[in-house]
Design a protein around this motif. Structure first.
Motif, PDB file in Angstrom:
ATOM      1  N   LEU A 290     -24.533  11.036 -58.573  1.00 14.15           N
ATOM      2  CA  LEU A 290     -23.339  11.147 -57.736  1.00 14.15           C
ATOM      3  C   LEU A 290     -22.328  10.149 -58.264  1.00 14.15           C
ATOM      4  O   LEU A 290     -22.608   8.945 -58.328  1.00 14.15           O
ATOM      5  CB  LEU A 290     -23.669  10.845 -56.272  1.00 14.15           C
ATOM      6  N   THR A 291     -21.150  10.645 -58.673  1.00 16.30           N
ATOM      7  CA  THR A 291     -20.117   9.789 -59.240  1.00 16.30           C
ATOM      8  C   THR A 291     -18.853   9.895 -58.388  1.00 16.30           C
ATOM      9  O   THR A 291     -18.411  11.001 -58.070  1.00 16.30           O
ATOM     10  CB  THR A 291     -19.780  10.193 -60.686  1.00 16.30           C
ATOM     11  N   VAL A 292     -18.289   8.741 -58.018  1.00 11.15           N
ATOM     12  CA  VAL A 292     -17.039   8.680 -57.255  1.00 11.15           C
ATOM     13  C   VAL A 292     -16.082   7.760 -58.003  1.00 11.15           C
ATOM     14  O   VAL A 292     -16.384   6.585 -58.220  1.00 11.15           O
ATOM     15  CB  VAL A 292     -17.269   8.171 -55.822  1.00 11.15           C
ATOM     16  N   GLU A 293     -14.940   8.305 -58.422  1.00  8.35           N
ATOM     17  CA  GLU A 293     -13.929   7.546 -59.151  1.00  8.35           C
ATOM     18  C   GLU A 293     -12.643   7.518 -58.344  1.00  8.35           C
ATOM     19  O   GLU A 293     -12.321   8.472 -57.635  1.00  8.35           O
ATOM     20  CB  GLU A 293     -13.659   8.176 -60.517  1.00  8.35           C
ATOM     21  N   ASN A 294     -11.927   6.417 -58.453  1.00  8.54           N
ATOM     22  CA  ASN A 294     -10.629   6.327 -57.792  1.00  8.54           C
ATOM     23  C   ASN A 294      -9.641   5.580 -58.680  1.00  8.54           C
ATOM     24  O   ASN A 294     -10.031   4.753 -59.518  1.00  8.54           O
ATOM     25  CB  ASN A 294     -10.752   5.609 -56.446  1.00  8.54           C
ATOM     26  N   THR A 295      -8.395   5.906 -58.523  1.00  5.75           N
ATOM     27  CA  THR A 295      -7.339   5.203 -59.250  1.00  5.75           C
ATOM     28  C   THR A 295      -7.070   3.860 -58.585  1.00  5.75           C
ATOM     29  O   THR A 295      -7.536   3.587 -57.476  1.00  5.75           O
ATOM     30  CB  THR A 295      -6.064   6.045 -59.259  1.00  5.75           C
ATOM     31  N   GLY A 296      -6.305   3.038 -59.272  1.00  4.76           N
ATOM     32  CA  GLY A 296      -5.978   1.721 -58.741  1.00  4.76           C
ATOM     33  C   GLY A 296      -5.526   0.809 -59.847  1.00  4.76           C
ATOM     34  O   GLY A 296      -5.320   1.224 -60.996  1.00  4.76           O
ATOM     35  N   THR A 297      -5.381  -0.460 -59.517  1.00  3.00           N
ATOM     36  CA  THR A 297      -4.989  -1.454 -60.513  1.00  3.00           C
ATOM     37  C   THR A 297      -6.187  -1.794 -61.389  1.00  3.00           C
ATOM     38  O   THR A 297      -7.342  -1.634 -60.973  1.00  3.00           O
ATOM     39  CB  THR A 297      -4.466  -2.722 -59.826  1.00  3.00           C
ATOM     40  N   ARG A 313     -15.152  -8.253 -50.520  1.00  2.00           N
ATOM     41  CA  ARG A 313     -14.173  -7.200 -50.294  1.00  2.00           C
ATOM     42  C   ARG A 313     -13.280  -6.958 -51.493  1.00  2.00           C
ATOM     43  O   ARG A 313     -12.408  -6.118 -51.466  1.00  2.00           O
ATOM     44  CB  ARG A 313     -13.296  -7.547 -49.082  1.00  2.00           C
ATOM     45  N   GLY A 314     -13.460  -7.725 -52.525  1.00  2.00           N
ATOM     46  CA  GLY A 314     -12.651  -7.497 -53.711  1.00  2.00           C
ATOM     47  C   GLY A 314     -11.225  -7.963 -53.527  1.00  2.00           C
ATOM     48  O   GLY A 314     -10.296  -7.175 -53.356  1.00  2.00           O
ATOM     49  N   ALA A 315     -11.007  -9.267 -53.584  1.00  2.00           N
ATOM     50  CA  ALA A 315      -9.679  -9.812 -53.328  1.00  2.00           C
ATOM     51  C   ALA A 315      -8.662  -9.334 -54.339  1.00  2.00           C
ATOM     52  O   ALA A 315      -7.464  -9.269 -54.058  1.00  2.00           O
ATOM     53  CB  ALA A 315      -9.743 -11.347 -53.339  1.00  2.00           C
ATOM     54  N   GLU A 316      -9.122  -8.983 -55.531  1.00  2.00           N
ATOM     55  CA  GLU A 316      -8.186  -8.562 -56.563  1.00  2.00           C
ATOM     56  C   GLU A 316      -7.939  -7.061 -56.554  1.00  2.00           C
ATOM     57  O   GLU A 316      -7.195  -6.540 -57.362  1.00  2.00           O
ATOM     58  CB  GLU A 316      -8.718  -8.983 -57.940  1.00  2.00           C
ATOM     59  N   ARG A 317      -8.563  -6.339 -55.624  1.00  2.00           N
ATOM     60  CA  ARG A 317      -8.361  -4.909 -55.572  1.00  2.00           C
ATOM     61  C   ARG A 317      -7.128  -4.588 -54.742  1.00  2.00           C
ATOM     62  O   ARG A 317      -6.602  -5.423 -54.008  1.00  2.00           O
ATOM     63  CB  ARG A 317      -9.582  -4.221 -54.964  1.00  2.00           C
ATOM     64  N   THR A 318      -6.681  -3.350 -54.848  1.00  2.00           N
ATOM     65  CA  THR A 318      -5.521  -2.923 -54.086  1.00  2.00           C
ATOM     66  C   THR A 318      -5.848  -2.988 -52.608  1.00  2.00           C
ATOM     67  O   THR A 318      -6.788  -2.361 -52.138  1.00  2.00           O
ATOM     68  CB  THR A 318      -5.129  -1.478 -54.469  1.00  2.00           C
ATOM     69  N   ARG A 319      -5.105  -3.758 -51.835  1.00  2.00           N
ATOM     70  CA  ARG A 319      -5.353  -3.940 -50.422  1.00  2.00           C
ATOM     71  C   ARG A 319      -4.624  -2.882 -49.612  1.00  2.00           C
ATOM     72  O   ARG A 319      -3.557  -2.424 -49.986  1.00  2.00           O
ATOM     73  CB  ARG A 319      -4.922  -5.338 -49.962  1.00  2.00           C
TER      74      ARG A 319
END
Length: 375
Positions: A290-297, A313-319
């Protein structure tokens, strides 16, 4: 629990060595008598203490001293077998004493101790290496649980402290807007409930005691997409699904939670507008994927490697406007492990994240369909 006293393994081995040595000697002497001394008078075959000095006189050698010589040799072999067996058993059991010492140290709480047994690759070496591996995994698990308990207590204390502060303000200012207070209390309480439910689900997955039934991940992916389509549209995120049959054996509820968490994580941690999520299911070699991909920075690989840890929570991810509780990917990893699977997180080229779950396939499935390559 008290242990009844008994003969040590070393003593039993020494007695066994001596007994086998005596038995071999008796058989050898019996063969000598049967083939060489069968016609010798019986009085020469019964040991007599008066004949003992004659065995040191070469002039007296012969059938007449056979019996006393046999008795002397048997006594010597008994002493030699017991002494030699005791020394040999002690040398052979030395690695076992080291393993016992390490076991007692681990029982006392010292999980960092290792046996590190040297020498040939025999059974003791194999046992020591297996024990060291077990200690390493146990130490890592205990450390993870301690870290999780500390983070969980902190996360659970935060909404309670916030609620207490809001109530203190309301009590100090009776004229405060009640509707605003209720709204904030509702939000804080909802977050506490969500966190508690996530902790319970994570604990259930960590127990690895899940119901087993035939499940198709492609159907679960469709259910997750259908459920999360409204929030995806609200955020301007398009969702693409390539659902090929992916049959496994496991808990339908937990695997649905796994799929939903991955899709939800991909939606809320995405570009603020014009983002995309792609879900694919199928088989690859000897596993269901099962593969889930998403766009982002673009993401730092060092950050990605920690995203499955609890409360990261991934502080460097798109909030987004959805803060989350920091357990989504941790729950996914625990559910995958409970089904003897793995979760792999990799930065996506061009930005975003690619989450891949691999599970053992349902052996009763008659057909397999490979995962389609991304266009």
């Amino acid at each position: 629990m008290t242990r009844e006293p008994g003969t040590s393994v070393r003593a039993r081995l020494a007695l066994s060595y001596a007994a086998f040595l005596m038995l071999a000697c008796v058989l050898l002497l019996g063969a000598v008598w049967a083939f060489l001394l069968r016609n010798v008078p019986l009085r020469y075959l019964v040991p007599h203490p008066a004949d003992l000095p004659r065995i040191v006189d070469p002039g007296s050698y012969g059938p007449a001293v056979f019996a006393i010589a046999v008795a002397t040799i048997l006594v010597f072999l008994l002493v030699f077998g017991l002494g030699g067996g005791w020394l040999l058993a002690g040398r052979m059991l030395a690695p076992l004493r080291r393993i016992t010492g390490a076991t007692r140290a681990a029982a006392a709480g010292s999980l960092s101790h290792r046996i590190a047994l040297e020498g040939p690759g025999d059974e003791f070496r194999e046992l020591a290496d297996a024990f060291d591996t077990m200690l390493g995994r146990l130490e890592a698990h205990v450390e993870e649980q301690r870290r999780f308990a500390a983070n969980a207590s902190h996360e659970l204390r935060t909404p309670l402290a916030t609620t207490q502060a809001l109530l203190d303000v309301a009590r100090a200012d009776p004229g405060h807007d009640t509707a605003e207070l209720l709204g904030r209390l509702y939000a804080v309480n909802s977050r506490a409930i969500a966190l508690t439910e996530a902790l319970l689900l994570l604990g259930r997955a960590d127990q690895r005691s899940v119901a087993r039934e035939h499940v198709d991940l492609s159907l679960l992916a469709e259910d997750a997409v259908e459920t999360l389509l409204p929030p995806a549209e609200a955020r301007g995120v398009t969702v693409e699904s390539v659902a090929d049959p992916a049959r496994v054996v496991g808990s339908h509820a937990l695997l649905l939670q796994l799929t939903t968490n991955l899709v939800h994580n991909a939606i809320v941690h995405n570009l603020p507008g014009g983002g995309a999520v792609r879900i694919a299911t199928g088989t690859r070699a000897a596993s269901v994927v099962l593969t889930v991909e998403n766009t982002g920075t673009p993401l730092d690989p060092r950050l990605v490697s920690t995203l499955a840890e609890p409360f990261r929570r991934g502080a460097e991810r798109t909030r987004t406007d959805h803060p989350g509780v920091g357990l989504g990917l941790a729950i996914v990893r625990s559910i995958a492990r409970a089904h003897d699977g793995t979760l792999t997180l990799t930065p996506r080229r061009g930005g975003g994240l690619c989450a891949t779950v691999e599970l053992p396939p349902d052996r009763s499935a008659s057909t397999t369909v490979p995962v389609r390559a991304e266009a």
